[in-house]
Scaffold this motif. Structure first.
Motif, mmCIF file in Angstrom:
data_model
loop_
_atom_site.group_PDB
_atom_site.id
_atom_site.type_symbol
_atom_site.label_atom_id
_atom_site.label_comp_id
_atom_site.label_asym_id
_atom_site.label_seq_id
_atom_site.Cartn_x
_atom_site.Cartn_y
_atom_site.Cartn_z
ATOM 1 N N ALA A 104 49.773 15.766 62.287
ATOM 2 C CA ALA A 104 51.082 15.108 62.272
ATOM 3 C C ALA A 104 51.008 13.627 62.612
ATOM 4 N N LEU A 105 50.169 13.238 63.570
ATOM 5 C CA LEU A 105 50.245 11.895 64.135
ATOM 6 C C LEU A 105 49.015 11.029 63.893
ATOM 7 N N TYR A 106 48.004 11.560 63.214
ATOM 8 C CA TYR A 106 46.821 10.757 62.921
ATOM 9 C C TYR A 106 46.638 10.656 61.407
ATOM 10 N N SER A 107 46.119 9.544 60.973
ATOM 11 C CA SER A 107 45.809 9.341 59.562
ATOM 12 C C SER A 107 44.291 9.301 59.406
ATOM 13 N N PHE A 108 43.749 10.191 58.594
ATOM 14 C CA PHE A 108 42.313 10.252 58.384
ATOM 15 C C PHE A 108 42.042 10.803 56.990
ATOM 16 N N LYS A 109 40.850 10.619 56.528
ATOM 17 C CA LYS A 109 40.472 11.058 55.188
ATOM 18 C C LYS A 109 40.494 12.586 55.120
ATOM 19 N N GLY A 110 41.173 13.105 54.113
ATOM 20 C CA GLY A 110 41.259 14.555 53.931
ATOM 21 C C GLY A 110 42.399 15.199 54.690
ATOM 22 N N GLN A 111 43.263 14.383 55.287
ATOM 23 C CA GLN A 111 44.368 14.932 56.081
ATOM 24 C C GLN A 111 45.284 15.803 55.237
ATOM 25 N N ARG A 112 45.696 15.289 54.086
ATOM 26 C CA ARG A 112 46.603 16.054 53.225
ATOM 27 C C ARG A 112 45.933 17.307 52.673
ATOM 28 N N VAL A 118 45.958 24.727 55.030
ATOM 29 C CA VAL A 118 46.736 25.490 56.007
ATOM 30 C C VAL A 118 47.886 26.213 55.321
ATOM 31 N N LEU A 119 48.596 25.522 54.447
ATOM 32 C CA LEU A 119 49.717 26.135 53.729
ATOM 33 C C LEU A 119 49.243 27.269 52.830
ATOM 34 N N VAL A 120 48.099 27.072 52.168
ATOM 35 C CA VAL A 120 47.569 28.111 51.282
ATOM 36 C C VAL A 120 47.210 29.357 52.081
ATOM 37 N N ILE A 121 46.555 29.165 53.232
ATOM 38 C CA ILE A 121 46.161 30.304 54.063
ATOM 39 C C ILE A 121 47.396 31.033 54.602
#
Length: 282
Positions: A104-112, A118-121
């Motif tokens: 939610a609060l950090y921006s990093f590569k592969g975040q999306r 998570v949504l798929v699981i």
């Protein structure tokens, strides 16, 4: 003005009656279970599970059989369920909240991409994952242990999603202020953000505890010995083609409700706030 007040009063009374009826319908199975636990086994065989009150026939023989019988390992099952549920609640909230907070609060590569996983699981039924998970537990030689039950459930995808949605609404200015004061990233989470997330912790503690306490299929696959059974599996073993131990079954089922009631009473103050905040933010 008087007619408006009368209409509002009538509406409040109508809603109160409706909610009382809904509560009565929801609580009737529990009421019938308690009545059955106080009724002789012969009446249960003759009339089945009903909510009829026969005060003259009430006795505590079923509970005496539960506390004094050596035919079952009921208290071992009870202890196993409490240990597994307690550990799962603490560990799952710890890791799931950290993952949700980071998404939610950090921006990093592969975040999306990670959030998409998570949504798929979340959308995949657990029954589909049970076979590969069981093979994993077998290869790790963890079958018939507490770890076999807990390990696949430590980071719950639905909990990660919930914490992520809740953490989106937290003020990022507090993070910046803490960094200026020299606080580490872990310190920011534990000392600044985690206290703000208490309602979400309380809501997920209840939901995770209820899920773990009632979990049946996965423990049934990975537990082998009678001493290691959890309460749902142990109670299920009392019903066999060769005989049914109703004395322990119904009285044991009544006592199995107590931990969940205590868990809800302990966290109820934050429960609604946690659910509503996590549902509307983000």
């Amino acid at each position: 003005m008087k007619q408006k007040k009368n209409r509002e009063k009538a509406m409040v009374i109508g809603l109160l009656i409706m909610f009382v009826l809904i509560a009565g319908i929801a609580l009737f199975p529990v009421f019938a279970l308690v009545i059955a636990s106080l009724s002789p086994a012969s009446d249960l065989m003759r009339y089945g599970l009903t909510g009829e009150l026969f005060l003259s026939a009430f006795d505590f023989q079923n509970y005496e059989a539960l506390f004094g019988s050596g035919e079952t390992n009921y208290w071992s099952w009870y202890a196993n369920s409490i240990i597994i549920s307690a550990v799962l609640i603490v560990v799952s909230l710890f890791f799931s909240s950290m993952v949700g907070y980071a998404l939610a609060l950090y921006s990093f590569k592969g975040q999306r991409f990670i959030f998409l996983l998570v949504l798929v699981i979340v959308m995949i039924p657990f029954e589909i994952l049970m076979l590969p998970l069981f093979r994993l537990m077998t290869s790790l030689q963890l079958v018939d242990t507490y770890l076999a039950v807990m390990l696949p459930l430590i980071v719950a995808p639905i909990a990660v999603f919930f914490f992520r949605q809740y953490a989106i609404g937290l003020p990022k200015e507090l993070m910046e202020s803490a960094r200026v004061d020299g606080c580490t990233e872990y310190g920011i989470f534990f000392k600044v953000m985690a206290p703000l997330m208490l309602p979400s912790f309380a809501a997920m503690a209840i939901l995770q505890g209820l899920s773990s306490w009632n979990n049946f299929l996965w423990p049934l696959l990975v537990l082998r010995s009678n001493d290691m059974f959890t309460l749902p599996i142990g109670l299920a073993t009392l019903l066999t083609p060769y005989g049914n131990n109703y004395q322990v079954l119904f009285s044991g089922a009544v006592l199995s409700i107590i931990p969940i009631i205590l868990l809800f009473l302990f966290f109820q103050r934050f429960f609604i706030a946690g659910l509503t905040s996590g549902g509307v933010k983000g």
